[in-house]
Scaffold this active site. Structure first.
Site, PDB file in Angstrom:
ATOM      1  N   GLY A   1      16.840   3.286 -60.053  1.00 14.88           N
ATOM      2  CA  GLY A   1      18.223   3.320 -59.615  1.00 14.88           C
ATOM      3  C   GLY A   1      18.741   4.698 -59.258  1.00 14.88           C
ATOM      4  O   GLY A   1      19.879   4.844 -58.806  1.00 14.88           O
TER       5      GLY A   1
ATOM      6  N   SER B   1      26.463  19.445 -55.335  1.00 13.37           N
ATOM      7  CA  SER B   1      27.587  18.527 -55.246  1.00 13.37           C
ATOM      8  C   SER B   1      28.776  19.234 -54.617  1.00 13.37           C
ATOM      9  O   SER B   1      28.948  20.446 -54.790  1.00 13.37           O
ATOM     10  CB  SER B   1      27.979  18.036 -56.646  1.00 13.37           C
TER      11      SER B   1
ATOM     12  N   GLY C   1      13.380  14.456 -61.031  1.00 13.67           N
ATOM     13  CA  GLY C   1      14.512  13.598 -61.349  1.00 13.67           C
ATOM     14  C   GLY C   1      14.335  12.207 -60.773  1.00 13.67           C
ATOM     15  O   GLY C   1      15.019  11.832 -59.821  1.00 13.67           O
TER      16      GLY C   1
ATOM     17  N   TYR D   1      29.857  21.061 -65.184  1.00  9.57           N
ATOM     18  CA  TYR D   1      29.054  20.477 -64.116  1.00  9.57           C
ATOM     19  C   TYR D   1      29.208  21.292 -62.832  1.00  9.57           C
ATOM     20  O   TYR D   1      28.221  21.600 -62.154  1.00  9.57           O
ATOM     21  CB  TYR D   1      29.489  19.032 -63.886  1.00  9.57           C
TER      22      TYR D   1
END
Length: 338
Positions: free
Chosen positions: A37, A173, A33, A220
């Site tokens: 940025g 996350s 990944g 997600y």
């Protein structure tokens, strides 16, 4: 406990890599990944500055990876590091298998694997393999890739006397708390679920609607819960071989991951944290998880702000982790007996 209890939300990845420079030197590292940025770029730059022997960077766009490589080359400390780019589309099982074959051909070992890649899309999509896009890309693709690379990871563990220094890091996350694994409906086709698969009570209708099976937030979140459970399984299955896995919440960072959210989604994300990190700070926790020698002995599965932290109970349950492992094997069509 980590080596540096003083590390926290404001610590940068550059600081972490410098603190553990000896743990980087001579290593073969894969970062999944990587694009300009992204957190992957900051991880790669920090690692490259401390003389790894080989740095492998994988992502969907070779052009974007090469842009990152060019940026790394501008720095004196990293201009001579061997870096290789690998094309990888985690939403495609075929692409994952091809990328794994290429990675395996490029290196005799993998000391550190950082599974950083993730997507966040607003609408329900299925991959060509018939899987919900978040679950497929953020978990299933990484599950398959990591398992196909395990022989190289095991070779790295055999080559070092430091048990636990070989690491697999899964970037998750704090949003995982919104959803357990929907074993009966991982593709989001139903509104009625068993109690243990339902989101926590009290969520707004914009996240959980009684008449709408799909929510991008829940899609997600399910995939991020899967990342943590994957680390639980990996450590349990591999700790005897000197391999440890941690999942990490990088913190609140405004990256390209949020680019597909609508105005309401972006507004909700902006309200989730009082502390917003820059990209270098966002890379820090993953680098602690990958490099800190104090973490050689397994100490849980989840980290945040460079320290061990508490995940939702449904994300660290060993029985649930084993159930997800078997489901993942079924979905990729291959068993992995570790």
């Amino acid at each position: 406990m980590t080596t540096f209890p003083s590390f926290g939300a404001e610590t940068s990845g550059s600081e972490v890599a410098a603190a553990f420079s000896e743990q980087v030197r001579g290593k073969h590292v894969l970062v999944v990944g990587v694009s300009p940025g992204s957190l992957g770029e900051h991880m790669a730059e920090a690692i490259a500055s401390h003389k790894p022997e080989l740095l492998l960077l994988a992502s969907r766009s070779l052009e974007k990876i090469n842009t990152v490589i060019s940026q790394i080359r501008t720095k004196e400390a990293s201009k001579n590091v061997e870096i290789r780019a690998i094309n990888l589309d985690l939403s495609s099982l075929e692409s994952v298998r091809t990328a794994a074959q290429e990675i395996n051909s490029l290196t005799p070992k993998l000391d550190v694997v950082i599974n950083n890649a993730a997507i966040n899309v607003p609408d329900r999509q299925l991959t060509k393999d018939g899987l919900e896009m978040h679950f497929a890309t953020n978990h299933i693709g990484l599950f398959l890739l990591t398992n196909l690379l395990l022989p190289k990871i095991e070779e790295a563990a055999k080559a070092t006397e430091k048990k636990g220094a070989t690491r697999i890091v899964n970037v998750t996350s704090a949003g995982h708390r919104l959803s357990p694994i929907r074993f009966s409906d991982y593709n989001f086709e139903r509104t009625e679920l068993p109690v243990d698969e339902r989101p926590p009570p009290g969520l707004p209708l914009s996240i959980v609607h009684p008449d709408k099976p799909y929510s991008s937030f829940l899609g997600y979140a399910q995939s991020k819960t899967a990342n943590i459970l994957f680390s639980v399984s990996l450590t349990e299955k591999l700790k005897g071989k000197g391999i440890v896995s941690y999942s990490v919440h990088p913190g609140s960072i405004w990256t390209g991951l949020s680019r597909n959210l609508d105005e309401e989604g972006q507004s909700m994300i902006k309200q989730t944290s009082k502390v917003w990190k820059n990209g270098d700070q966002g890379a820090a926790t993953a680098l602690v998880a990958a490099l800190d020698p104090s973490l050689d002995e397994p100490q849980g599965a989840y980290m945040s702000d460079c320290q061990l932290a508490q995940a939702a109970e449904f994300a660290i349950d060993g029985k649930v982790a084993e159930r997800l492992w078997h489901l993942s094997e079924k979905l990729v069509g291959q068993d992995f007996i570790l």
